[in-house]
Motif scaffolding. Structure first.
Motif, PDB file in Angstrom:
ATOM      1  N   PRO A   1       0.809  -1.070  -0.105  1.00  0.00           N
ATOM      2  CA  PRO A   1      -0.135   0.047  -0.022  1.00  0.00           C
ATOM      3  C   PRO A   1       0.776   1.291  -0.070  1.00  0.00           C
ATOM      4  CG  PRO A   1      -0.893  -1.618   1.462  1.00  0.00           C
ATOM      5  CD  PRO A   1       0.492  -2.032   1.098  1.00  0.00           C
ATOM      6  N   GLY A   2       0.574   2.251  -0.808  1.00  0.00           N
ATOM      7  CA  GLY A   2       1.360   3.370  -1.066  1.00  0.00           C
ATOM      8  C   GLY A   2       2.615   3.374  -1.820  1.00  0.00           C
ATOM      9  N   ALA A   3       2.745   2.351  -2.228  1.00  0.00           N
ATOM     10  CA  ALA A   3       4.040   2.160  -2.874  1.00  0.00           C
ATOM     11  C   ALA A   3       3.576   2.852  -4.364  1.00  0.00           C
ATOM     12  CB  ALA A   3       4.627   0.603  -3.311  1.00  0.00           C
ATOM     13  N   ASN A   4       5.039   3.448  -4.928  1.00  0.00           N
ATOM     14  CA  ASN A   4       4.822   4.229  -6.318  1.00  0.00           C
ATOM     15  C   ASN A   4       5.372   3.133  -7.261  1.00  0.00           C
ATOM     16  OD1 ASN A   4       3.565   6.548  -5.370  1.00  0.00           O
ATOM     17  ND2 ASN A   4       5.541   7.012  -4.804  1.00  0.00           N
ATOM     18  N   TYR A   5       6.159   2.289  -6.987  1.00  0.00           N
ATOM     19  CA  TYR A   5       6.773   1.339  -8.089  1.00  0.00           C
ATOM     20  C   TYR A   5       6.946  -0.260  -7.343  1.00  0.00           C
ATOM     21  CZ  TYR A   5       8.371   5.654  -9.858  1.00  0.00           C
ATOM     22  OH  TYR A   5       8.355   6.917 -10.442  1.00  0.00           O
ATOM     23  N   CYS A   6       6.885  -0.897  -8.290  1.00  0.00           N
ATOM     24  CA  CYS A   6       6.749  -2.383  -8.037  1.00  0.00           C
ATOM     25  C   CYS A   6       8.172  -2.795  -7.649  1.00  0.00           C
ATOM     26  CB  CYS A   6       6.528  -3.382  -9.376  1.00  0.00           C
ATOM     27  SG  CYS A   6       6.496  -5.048  -9.254  1.00  0.00           S
ATOM     28  N   SER A   7       8.101  -3.654  -6.313  1.00  0.00           N
ATOM     29  CA  SER A   7       9.486  -4.237  -5.867  1.00  0.00           C
ATOM     30  C   SER A   7       9.995  -5.145  -6.618  1.00  0.00           C
ATOM     31  CB  SER A   7       9.229  -4.493  -4.480  1.00  0.00           C
ATOM     32  OG  SER A   7       8.379  -5.532  -4.297  1.00  0.00           O
ATOM     33  N   ASN A   8       9.170  -5.659  -7.444  1.00  0.00           N
ATOM     34  CA  ASN A   8       9.467  -6.877  -8.263  1.00  0.00           C
ATOM     35  C   ASN A   8      10.280  -6.547  -9.622  1.00  0.00           C
ATOM     36  OD1 ASN A   8       9.888  -9.798  -8.819  1.00  0.00           O
ATOM     37  ND2 ASN A   8       8.286  -9.227 -10.522  1.00  0.00           N
ATOM     38  N   CYS A   9       9.388  -5.308 -10.145  1.00  0.00           N
ATOM     39  CA  CYS A   9      10.227  -5.200 -11.797  1.00  0.00           C
ATOM     40  C   CYS A   9      10.354  -3.657 -11.820  1.00  0.00           C
ATOM     41  CB  CYS A   9       8.996  -5.615 -12.784  1.00  0.00           C
ATOM     42  SG  CYS A   9       7.448  -4.924 -12.776  1.00  0.00           S
ATOM     43  N   ALA A  10       9.994  -2.961 -10.712  1.00  0.00           N
ATOM     44  CA  ALA A  10      10.029  -1.502 -10.988  1.00  0.00           C
ATOM     45  C   ALA A  10       9.240  -0.674 -11.935  1.00  0.00           C
ATOM     46  CB  ALA A  10      11.692  -1.271 -11.283  1.00  0.00           C
ATOM     47  N   THR A  11       8.354  -1.191 -12.183  1.00  0.00           N
ATOM     48  CA  THR A  11       7.354  -0.619 -13.179  1.00  0.00           C
ATOM     49  C   THR A  11       6.277   0.398 -12.210  1.00  0.00           C
ATOM     50  OG1 THR A  11       7.100  -2.507 -14.669  1.00  0.00           O
ATOM     51  CG2 THR A  11       5.188  -0.802 -14.530  1.00  0.00           C
ATOM     52  N   GLY A  12       6.271   1.564 -12.889  1.00  0.00           N
ATOM     53  CA  GLY A  12       5.498   2.641 -12.154  1.00  0.00           C
ATOM     54  C   GLY A  12       4.042   2.251 -11.910  1.00  0.00           C
ATOM     55  N   ARG A  13       3.537   2.576 -10.575  1.00  0.00           N
ATOM     56  CA  ARG A  13       1.994   2.086 -10.520  1.00  0.00           C
ATOM     57  C   ARG A  13       1.101   2.912 -11.098  1.00  0.00           C
ATOM     58  NH1 ARG A  13      -0.822   3.261  -4.501  1.00  0.00           N
ATOM     59  NH2 ARG A  13      -2.922   2.960  -5.119  1.00  0.00           N
TER      60      ARG A  13
END
Length: 203
Positions: A17-29
Motif C-alpha cells: 500500500p502506498g508504493a509508487n513502484y513495483c518491488s519486483n520489476c520497478a514498473t511505475g504504479r
C-alpha cells in the motif's frame, strides 16, 4: 469483503500500500507501460545499488514479520582487473551486460538480480542456506558454461566468486545481508576463484 490488494500492471506482483513502484520489476504504479529508469543500472540493465539495497531491506522486514528465510548472494567476476586491462572500459561493459543476462536467467522468477557498481547481488526470498547453496551452484555453472561473445576470445569463459548470507526464521535479527555476504566473499577470495563463501554465523 472487497480486496484492497494492488498488483503490478506489468508483472502481476503484489504491491505494498502506498508504493509508487513495483518491488519486483520497478514498473511505475500509475504508468504500467513505463519502467522506472532511475532504479536501473545504466551499464548492466539490472536494478541499481539504491534499489537493490531498498529491496533487501523490504524483503528482510517481510521475512522477519512472517518468520520466513531469506538469502542474499553477492558475486564478483574473477580476474576482473585483468579483463579490464585487456579489454578497456567499453568492451568490459559489454561483458558485464552479457554476464547480467546469464545471471538473470539462472535464478528463479521470484528472485531479483541487481548490480552494486562493482559486484552483483542476487536476492533470494523464501530461501534458507541450503537452498541458497543450490542456487549459487546453479549460478556458477551457468556462468562458467556460457561462451561470452563480448570476451573476444581470451575471456570467452569466465567465472564468479560468491558470498552468501542468510537470515533464518529461528534466528531472526536485523542484518545487513549485502554487507555480510560481501564480507564473506572478500574474506574467502584468497581461497581461490569460482567458489561460494558463507557467513559463519548470523543471528
Amino acid at each position: 469483503m472487497i480486496s484492497t490488494a494492488i498488483h503490478c500492471g506489468a508483472c502481476g506482483a503484489r504491491m505494498e500500500p502506498g508504493a509508487n513502484y513495483c518491488s519486483n520489476c520497478a514498473t511505475g504504479r500509475d504508468d504500467p507501460n513505463t519502467r522506472a529508469l532511475f532504479v536501473v543500472d545504466g551499464t548492466t540493465g539490472l536494478f541499481n545499488d539504491a534499489f537493490t539495497g531498498a529491496l533487501v531491506d523490504h524483503e528482510t522486514s517481510r521475512a522477519m514479520r512472517y518468520k520466513r528465510p531469506i538469502s542474499v548472494l553477492v558475486a564478483m567476476l574473477d580476474h576482473s582487473e585483468f579483463i579490464a586491462n585487456d579489454h578497456g572500459p567499453a568492451q568490459s561493459a559489454d561483458l558485464l551486460r552479457e554476464l547480467a543476462e546469464v545471471l538473470a536467467g539462472a535464478v528463479r522468477d521470484i528472485d531479483t538480480v541487481g548490480y552494486l557498481g562493482d559486484r552483483f547481488c542476487m536476492v533470494l526470498p523464501e530461501t534458507d542456506q541450503a537452498g541458497a547453496m543450490v542456487a549459487a551452484d546453479k549460478v556458477m555453472h551457468a556462468v562458467a558454461a556460457h561462451q561470452y561473445a563480448a570476451g573476444h576470445g581470451q575471456w570467452e569463459r569466465i567465472t564468479l566468486s560468491l558470498g552468501l548470507a542468510t537470515v533464518n526464521p529461528d534466528r531472526m535479527g536485523r542484518q545487513d545481508l549485502i554487507q555480510s555476504a560481501t564480507l564473506a566473499l572478500m574474506d574467502g577470495r584468497s581461497d581461490g576463484s569460482n567458489k561460494v563463501h558463507l557467513v559463519s554465523q548470523m543471528s
